[in-house]
Design a protein around this motif. Structure first.
Motif, PDB file in Angstrom:
ATOM      1  N   LYS A 102      39.966  56.164  50.754  1.00 56.25           N
ATOM      2  CA  LYS A 102      40.283  55.466  49.499  1.00 56.25           C
ATOM      3  C   LYS A 102      41.700  54.924  49.499  1.00 56.25           C
ATOM      4  O   LYS A 102      41.942  53.814  49.030  1.00 56.25           O
ATOM      5  CB  LYS A 102      40.074  56.400  48.308  1.00 56.25           C
ATOM      6  CG  LYS A 102      38.618  56.684  47.994  1.00 56.25           C
ATOM      7  CD  LYS A 102      38.485  57.558  46.758  1.00 56.25           C
ATOM      8  CE  LYS A 102      37.018  57.794  46.416  1.00 56.25           C
ATOM      9  NZ  LYS A 102      36.868  58.661  45.216  1.00 56.25           N
ATOM     10  N   LEU A 103      42.648  55.688  50.038  1.00 59.92           N
ATOM     11  CA  LEU A 103      44.032  55.219  50.047  1.00 59.92           C
ATOM     12  C   LEU A 103      44.203  54.057  51.014  1.00 59.92           C
ATOM     13  O   LEU A 103      44.927  53.097  50.723  1.00 59.92           O
ATOM     14  CB  LEU A 103      44.980  56.364  50.407  1.00 59.92           C
ATOM     15  CG  LEU A 103      46.481  56.043  50.330  1.00 59.92           C
ATOM     16  CD1 LEU A 103      46.842  55.434  48.981  1.00 59.92           C
ATOM     17  CD2 LEU A 103      47.313  57.288  50.581  1.00 59.92           C
ATOM     18  N   THR A 104      43.538  54.123  52.155  1.00 62.46           N
ATOM     19  CA  THR A 104      43.602  53.013  53.116  1.00 62.46           C
ATOM     20  C   THR A 104      43.058  51.746  52.498  1.00 62.46           C
ATOM     21  O   THR A 104      43.658  50.667  52.604  1.00 62.46           O
ATOM     22  CB  THR A 104      42.810  53.350  54.382  1.00 62.46           C
ATOM     23  OG1 THR A 104      43.387  54.496  55.013  1.00 62.46           O
ATOM     24  CG2 THR A 104      42.829  52.182  55.368  1.00 62.46           C
ATOM     25  N   TYR A 105      41.910  51.853  51.833  1.00 61.65           N
ATOM     26  CA  TYR A 105      41.304  50.685  51.189  1.00 61.65           C
ATOM     27  C   TYR A 105      42.224  50.133  50.101  1.00 61.65           C
ATOM     28  O   TYR A 105      42.405  48.914  49.985  1.00 61.65           O
ATOM     29  CB  TYR A 105      39.955  51.053  50.577  1.00 61.65           C
ATOM     30  CG  TYR A 105      39.299  49.891  49.861  1.00 61.65           C
ATOM     31  CD1 TYR A 105      38.510  48.975  50.555  1.00 61.65           C
ATOM     32  CD2 TYR A 105      39.497  49.681  48.492  1.00 61.65           C
ATOM     33  CE1 TYR A 105      37.930  47.894  49.903  1.00 61.65           C
ATOM     34  CE2 TYR A 105      38.930  48.606  47.837  1.00 61.65           C
ATOM     35  CZ  TYR A 105      38.143  47.719  48.551  1.00 61.65           C
ATOM     36  OH  TYR A 105      37.589  46.630  47.912  1.00 61.65           O
ATOM     37  N   GLY A 113      47.013  42.800  44.990  1.00 65.23           N
ATOM     38  CA  GLY A 113      46.417  42.047  43.898  1.00 65.23           C
ATOM     39  C   GLY A 113      44.902  42.096  43.949  1.00 65.23           C
ATOM     40  O   GLY A 113      44.320  42.873  44.701  1.00 65.23           O
ATOM     41  N   PRO A 114      44.230  41.284  43.136  1.00 66.26           N
ATOM     42  CA  PRO A 114      42.772  41.292  43.076  1.00 66.26           C
ATOM     43  C   PRO A 114      42.136  40.938  44.417  1.00 66.26           C
ATOM     44  O   PRO A 114      42.704  40.209  45.221  1.00 66.26           O
ATOM     45  CB  PRO A 114      42.462  40.218  42.027  1.00 66.26           C
ATOM     46  CG  PRO A 114      43.706  40.085  41.231  1.00 66.26           C
ATOM     47  CD  PRO A 114      44.822  40.336  42.191  1.00 66.26           C
ATOM     48  N   ASP A 115      40.942  41.467  44.641  1.00 68.82           N
ATOM     49  CA  ASP A 115      40.197  41.150  45.858  1.00 68.82           C
ATOM     50  C   ASP A 115      39.257  39.988  45.539  1.00 68.82           C
ATOM     51  O   ASP A 115      38.306  40.130  44.781  1.00 68.82           O
ATOM     52  CB  ASP A 115      39.405  42.383  46.304  1.00 68.82           C
ATOM     53  CG  ASP A 115      38.633  42.135  47.587  1.00 68.82           C
ATOM     54  OD1 ASP A 115      37.853  43.004  47.969  1.00 68.82           O
ATOM     55  OD2 ASP A 115      38.812  41.055  48.197  1.00 68.82           O
ATOM     56  N   SER A 171      40.598  24.344  51.454  1.00 67.71           N
ATOM     57  CA  SER A 171      40.286  25.007  52.730  1.00 67.71           C
ATOM     58  C   SER A 171      40.754  26.463  52.766  1.00 67.71           C
ATOM     59  O   SER A 171      40.487  27.168  53.746  1.00 67.71           O
ATOM     60  CB  SER A 171      40.938  24.239  53.887  1.00 67.71           C
ATOM     61  OG  SER A 171      42.354  24.351  53.838  1.00 67.71           O
ATOM     62  N   ILE A 172      41.427  26.934  51.712  1.00 64.45           N
ATOM     63  CA  ILE A 172      41.938  28.300  51.696  1.00 64.45           C
ATOM     64  C   ILE A 172      40.779  29.285  51.540  1.00 64.45           C
ATOM     65  O   ILE A 172      40.035  29.221  50.564  1.00 64.45           O
ATOM     66  CB  ILE A 172      42.926  28.510  50.536  1.00 64.45           C
ATOM     67  CG1 ILE A 172      44.099  27.525  50.635  1.00 64.45           C
ATOM     68  CG2 ILE A 172      43.440  29.940  50.517  1.00 64.45           C
ATOM     69  CD1 ILE A 172      44.999  27.546  49.421  1.00 64.45           C
ATOM     70  N   PRO A 173      40.598  30.223  52.465  1.00 64.15           N
ATOM     71  CA  PRO A 173      39.531  31.222  52.347  1.00 64.15           C
ATOM     72  C   PRO A 173      39.839  32.177  51.183  1.00 64.15           C
ATOM     73  O   PRO A 173      40.956  32.673  51.060  1.00 64.15           O
ATOM     74  CB  PRO A 173      39.590  31.973  53.684  1.00 64.15           C
ATOM     75  CG  PRO A 173      40.338  31.050  54.607  1.00 64.15           C
ATOM     76  CD  PRO A 173      41.314  30.335  53.747  1.00 64.15           C
ATOM     77  N   PRO A 174      38.883  32.440  50.308  1.00 65.39           N
ATOM     78  CA  PRO A 174      39.117  33.335  49.164  1.00 65.39           C
ATOM     79  C   PRO A 174      39.673  34.702  49.566  1.00 65.39           C
ATOM     80  O   PRO A 174      40.515  35.267  48.864  1.00 65.39           O
ATOM     81  CB  PRO A 174      37.721  33.461  48.538  1.00 65.39           C
ATOM     82  CG  PRO A 174      37.063  32.165  48.868  1.00 65.39           C
ATOM     83  CD  PRO A 174      37.539  31.831  50.256  1.00 65.39           C
ATOM     84  N   LYS A 178      46.177  36.016  47.789  1.00 70.29           N
ATOM     85  CA  LYS A 178      46.892  37.193  47.276  1.00 70.29           C
ATOM     86  C   LYS A 178      47.054  37.126  45.768  1.00 70.29           C
ATOM     87  O   LYS A 178      46.847  38.111  45.065  1.00 70.29           O
ATOM     88  CB  LYS A 178      48.265  37.292  47.941  1.00 70.29           C
ATOM     89  CG  LYS A 178      49.097  38.483  47.493  1.00 70.29           C
ATOM     90  CD  LYS A 178      50.411  38.545  48.262  1.00 70.29           C
ATOM     91  CE  LYS A 178      51.242  39.749  47.854  1.00 70.29           C
ATOM     92  NZ  LYS A 178      52.517  39.826  48.605  1.00 70.29           N
ATOM     93  N   SER A 179      47.424  35.960  45.242  1.00 68.32           N
ATOM     94  CA  SER A 179      47.586  35.810  43.800  1.00 68.32           C
ATOM     95  C   SER A 179      47.460  34.347  43.406  1.00 68.32           C
ATOM     96  O   SER A 179      47.674  33.449  44.224  1.00 68.32           O
ATOM     97  CB  SER A 179      48.944  36.344  43.343  1.00 68.32           C
ATOM     98  OG  SER A 179      50.000  35.552  43.857  1.00 68.32           O
ATOM     99  N   ILE A 180      47.093  34.119  42.143  1.00 68.86           N
ATOM    100  CA  ILE A 180      46.976  32.769  41.587  1.00 68.86           C
ATOM    101  C   ILE A 180      47.643  32.758  40.216  1.00 68.86           C
ATOM    102  O   ILE A 180      47.384  33.631  39.386  1.00 68.86           O
ATOM    103  CB  ILE A 180      45.508  32.325  41.436  1.00 68.86           C
ATOM    104  CG1 ILE A 180      44.802  32.325  42.796  1.00 68.86           C
ATOM    105  CG2 ILE A 180      45.439  30.936  40.806  1.00 68.86           C
ATOM    106  CD1 ILE A 180      43.324  31.972  42.706  1.00 68.86           C
ATOM    107  N   ASP A 181      48.501  31.776  39.985  1.00 70.16           N
ATOM    108  CA  ASP A 181      49.143  31.610  38.687  1.00 70.16           C
ATOM    109  C   ASP A 181      48.878  30.200  38.172  1.00 70.16           C
ATOM    110  O   ASP A 181      48.941  29.235  38.944  1.00 70.16           O
ATOM    111  CB  ASP A 181      50.653  31.835  38.781  1.00 70.16           C
ATOM    112  CG  ASP A 181      50.994  33.288  39.036  1.00 70.16           C
ATOM    113  OD1 ASP A 181      51.653  33.579  40.060  1.00 70.16           O
ATOM    114  OD2 ASP A 181      50.600  34.135  38.229  1.00 70.16           O
ATOM    115  N   ILE A 182      48.570  30.083  36.908  1.00 62.76           N
ATOM    116  CA  ILE A 182      48.338  28.786  36.279  1.00 62.76           C
ATOM    117  C   ILE A 182      49.511  28.497  35.352  1.00 62.76           C
ATOM    118  O   ILE A 182      49.782  29.257  34.411  1.00 62.76           O
ATOM    119  CB  ILE A 182      47.029  28.777  35.472  1.00 62.76           C
ATOM    120  CG1 ILE A 182      45.843  29.194  36.361  1.00 62.76           C
ATOM    121  CG2 ILE A 182      46.793  27.397  34.872  1.00 62.76           C
ATOM    122  CD1 ILE A 182      45.592  28.281  37.539  1.00 62.76           C
ATOM    123  N   LEU A 183      50.227  27.412  35.623  1.00 61.59           N
ATOM    124  CA  LEU A 183      51.384  27.030  34.807  1.00 61.59           C
ATOM    125  C   LEU A 183      51.091  25.732  34.066  1.00 61.59           C
ATOM    126  O   LEU A 183      50.460  24.832  34.603  1.00 61.59           O
ATOM    127  CB  LEU A 183      52.621  26.828  35.688  1.00 61.59           C
ATOM    128  CG  LEU A 183      53.014  27.952  36.648  1.00 61.59           C
ATOM    129  CD1 LEU A 183      54.240  27.534  37.448  1.00 61.59           C
ATOM    130  CD2 LEU A 183      53.265  29.242  35.905  1.00 61.59           C
TER     131      LEU A 183
END
Length: 209
Positions: A102-105, A113-115, A171-174, A178-183
């Motif tokens: 669990k800690l490794t995951y 951040g979110p998976d 083309s960025i693989p999901p 790492k993170s997405i911000d909307i400004l």
């Protein structure tokens, strides 16, 4: 203490906001006693409402809580932050607070951040996780950034600090996000000037340190 009011508090201790921690030490400023969380990270204790409670686990930052500041529902959720490093990994798992698996995951998938790996493309992430963001043709539009004369203005796309064109962005693989911000509005114009009048989609990938 005079006029002291005792409260019974129930709760749970986690790390990475979702993984239960067991055998977490719970001590009290005004009581000479110690108890521990169970295998599900849960606990129940009674103490003076003016008491201070400390939650400690090997390999994690401790946390102190003033009972008087907690909710009157007598329910307490504690999330202990993991101390990075091999030594802390070894003591956290060695003392039985969390399993190695669990800690490794958590370190690989949750710490950054979110998976997003379950999504087929970055469009699904934007439309599924960010209300008001839509994809139309070869542009991404953010609600609230259109102008009276020209209608919707495409959002500026920024990946790892660099402004990119639409083909590069899609083309960025999901799994690499790492993170997405909307400004939009002042936040967008302050950083990107007139180029951000249609809002800005800022993406950081896991390759970016």
């Amino acid at each position: 203490m005079l006029n002291a009011k005792e409260r019974t508090v129930k709760g749970k201790v986690t790390t990475f906001h979702k993984i239960a921690l067991q055998k977490v030490s719970i001590t009290f400023k005004d009581k000479d006693s110690e108890l521990f969380t169970d295998e599900n990270g849960q606990f129940t204790f009674s103490c003076d409402e003016k008491d201070k409670v400390t939650f400690k686990a090997h390999g994690f930052y401790s946390q102190k809580v003033k009972i008087a500041d907690t909710s009157e529902t007598d329910s307490l959720m504690i999330d202990l932050r993991f101390r990075n490093g091999k030594k802390n990994f070894e003591v956290a798992t060695g003392y039985g607070h969390i399993s190695e698996e669990k800690l490794t995951y958590a370190i690989e998938h949750l710490e950054s951040g979110p998976d997003y790996s379950a999504y087929r493309n970055i469009f699904e992430i934007l439309e599924g996780r960010f209300p008001g963001v839509s994809v139309s043709g070869n542009s991404i539009n953010i609600r609230g950034t259109s102008t009276i004369n020209s209608g919707p203005v495409p959002a500026l796309l920024v990946v790892d600090g660099t402004i990119v064109e639409f083909p590069v962005f899609i083309s960025i693989p999901p799994a690499e996000v790492k993170s997405i911000d909307i400004l939009k509005g002042g936040a967008a114009s302050a950083r990107y000037g007139s180029r951000g009048m249609g809002g800005v989609v800022v993406v950081k990938t896991k390759s970016q340190n």
